[in-house]
Motif scaffolding. Sequence first.
Motif, PDB file in Angstrom:
ATOM      1  N   CYS A   1       2.472   1.637  -3.433  1.00 47.21           N
ATOM      2  CA  CYS A   1       1.471   2.023  -4.434  1.00 47.21           C
ATOM      3  C   CYS A   1       1.141   3.517  -4.279  1.00 47.21           C
ATOM      4  N   LEU A   2       0.991   3.949  -3.025  1.00 44.95           N
ATOM      5  CA  LEU A   2       0.685   5.368  -2.772  1.00 44.95           C
ATOM      6  C   LEU A   2       1.809   6.269  -3.294  1.00 44.95           C
TER       7      LEU A   2
ATOM      8  N   CYS B   1       0.820  -1.222   0.000  1.00 35.78           N
ATOM      9  CA  CYS B   1       0.000   0.000   0.000  1.00 35.78           C
ATOM     10  C   CYS B   1       0.858   1.280   0.000  1.00 35.78           C
TER      11      CYS B   1
ATOM     12  N   CYS C   1       0.703  11.511 -10.070  1.00 43.48           N
ATOM     13  CA  CYS C   1      -0.075  12.762  -9.992  1.00 43.48           C
ATOM     14  C   CYS C   1       0.795  13.957 -10.379  1.00 43.48           C
ATOM     15  N   LYS C   2       2.079  13.890  -9.993  1.00 44.88           N
ATOM     16  CA  LYS C   2       2.973  15.001 -10.308  1.00 44.88           C
ATOM     17  C   LYS C   2       3.372  14.982 -11.779  1.00 44.88           C
TER      18      LYS C   2
ATOM     19  N   PRO D   1       1.906  12.814 -14.852  1.00 48.69           N
ATOM     20  CA  PRO D   1       1.057  11.742 -15.398  1.00 48.69           C
ATOM     21  C   PRO D   1       1.503  11.201 -16.755  1.00 48.69           C
TER      22      PRO D   1
ATOM     23  N   ILE E   1      -9.360   5.896  -7.887  1.00 43.18           N
ATOM     24  CA  ILE E   1      -9.523   7.277  -7.400  1.00 43.18           C
ATOM     25  C   ILE E   1      -8.529   8.205  -8.113  1.00 43.18           C
TER      26      ILE E   1
ATOM     27  N   LEU F   1       1.607   6.450  -6.989  1.00 42.87           N
ATOM     28  CA  LEU F   1       0.448   7.253  -7.399  1.00 42.87           C
ATOM     29  C   LEU F   1       0.725   8.754  -7.208  1.00 42.87           C
TER      30      LEU F   1
ATOM     31  N   ALA G   1      -7.702   2.527  -4.957  1.00 43.57           N
ATOM     32  CA  ALA G   1      -6.753   3.654  -4.940  1.00 43.57           C
ATOM     33  C   ALA G   1      -6.397   4.078  -6.361  1.00 43.57           C
TER      34      ALA G   1
ATOM     35  N   LEU H   1      -7.015  12.176 -12.369  1.00 42.33           N
ATOM     36  CA  LEU H   1      -6.174  12.536 -13.513  1.00 42.33           C
ATOM     37  C   LEU H   1      -7.016  12.747 -14.772  1.00 42.33           C
TER      38      LEU H   1
END
Lengths: 359, 281
Positions: free
Chosen positions: A278-279, A275, A286-287, A289, A322, A282, A319, A327
């Motif tokens: 993975c976070l 987890c 997000c920074k 894509p 989401i 992710l 996750a 994105l």
Amino acid sequence: MIEIAKSIIVLVIMMSLFYIWGRGTTELCGIKTRNVALMELLGLCLFFVVQQIVVQPLVFTHNSLHVTAIVDAIVVIVISGILVYVHTSRRSVAGKIFYKLNSVQLLFAAVGILATICMMIVAYNMMYRGYDTSYYIGIMNSFVYDGKFWTRDGFRGLWPTDFIPLHYAISCYYPVWSIVAYITGIPVRIFAMFSVKGLLIVLFSCVCFCYGYELLGDHIKEGEDNRWLNRFNLGFAFISITALVSLFLSEEHSLVGMMYLRGYESKGYCAAVVCPLCLLILIKICKNPTDDSLWKMLAVVAWSSMPIAMSSMAIIPLAIGIVGVILMVTEKRFWPIFIRCLICVIPNIAMMAWYMLGK
Amino acid sequence: MSFITNSAIYNMITGYYFHSHVWMILTLLSILYLIIKAEKAVKTKIILAIVLTILTVGNDLSYIILVRFFAAASYYRFYWMVPYILIVSYTLCRIGLDIYYSERLTRKRKCIIGAALVLIFIISIVSTGSLYLQKLRSDRPQNAYMVDVDTLELQDIMNSEREAGNCEAMMIMATPSTLALQYQTVDAGSYMAVDRTTLLDIRAMSPDPATLEWYDADRVYLMGLCEDGIQYDANLITKAVQELAVGYIVVHKAYELDNYMSQFNYNYVGETTNYKVYRTY
């Protein structure tokens, strides 16, 4: 004492194996990173993806542990050989990794490693008499004792059963560690407590290092990368701070509780490695894509999530879903992001369907 | 506020995941700090992530729906995607970096503010109490297997019995649950007649054994005998040990059941620190 020493040696061998597999993954996927900790983590993920493909068919076709161990060992040796050949025979994408460290970096590394050893000592001194311990280690014990998989019921005192509990059996986690215990000849309980749990602590430290190296490192100002303030030092500093903070928690269902008390369970790996990793990926996505190497990393982590732990079944797709929605909305690129997310979560969805239909 | 504190999801999070309100507050403050310091584009993404998380797994309706598919006791696992120790530690480091890079503060002020923040943080986390440091002080493993010493002593007795040919390779044993749960992790060469299902799913309901299936009823009787030293009618125990083919029974020494055990043909064969072991003849 000999068994504990053997367990620690197995831990070191597994770390070396994960490094080889992780470095191979980064080379083959064209992921440009010099972060050895990230390579370790990707190695773990790729290892379990391969294990799921190799071991699970043998388990579900009722092959013996002996046969499964032989096939598995051959596959692991062949793949390791190929990966070693790949990154010795061609110019590395990442470049030179083990560059010379300066004295400050050595100091930070020493403190970070010491913090990891302290976490291991704490984990090795935790008595936990949970009902789940009885089930998981009991069932692994029965695999090795009988030389067969899922022929006994861990809930009912290891009495024989024909029923395969999909709730646990879809993941290859317990068969894989049983195979390693069988090959090394270490008693299952000692193997679980020292090798598997110890490995989790080291991998958690790798996760912490990645948070420091990849995320905090992004906040170093241009031209400020110096002897004291650089990604490497931030990585090890973050391990030390997290290790210190981890000692002051009081909840056993959190990441730290799962790691210290139940680090030999798949849940521990899910909470403390899968987890958070993975976070991290992710957040990086997000920074940025459009960086395909990040999506490749996410795919490897997502595909390995269920082989490592059934607990990941819904957590990881949720996750990814989401972040995918966010994105799609903010980047205004629906299909490329949708397809990437779908590729990442397909194995989990397939296995979730198998679980739901087979329940 | 009461509608939040009375909600099922809030109780689940505080009961299972955070345990301490200090950690929950520190996590919320950390997320707030990260939002404030983030660039505009990232800020939008973080806020959207929080909103979507609340909509999917952070409200009572989702909780009610999702626990139909996943066990209620497992719901907290969704929150592993919010690893609060990493978030708080990360924020602590970010604050450190932000203070270090601040152009408005003098070096002396930076040191004072940094030290004050670290002190507040340490006081906060120390005040939550530490499960792990307490356990290190009070309950440390006595052997490499990390089990109670009785478990390994019982294993020695059983190995001696096997070597002496007094039992088959696979034996059936009834023991107190604490011992049973640990024993199956060190010796898979036995079937435990008192098991986790009997302990957690059957006996916890305090059922009338007469209403249970025979194999569950037998286990409940054996559990009563081994766990609590209840001296049931010898015929009931005889029936139970015969139906389940129990070869060995382990009971606590304090119950002094030598005479009672001999009523259904079980003899003393050895003892561990706290328990006596009986074998059928």
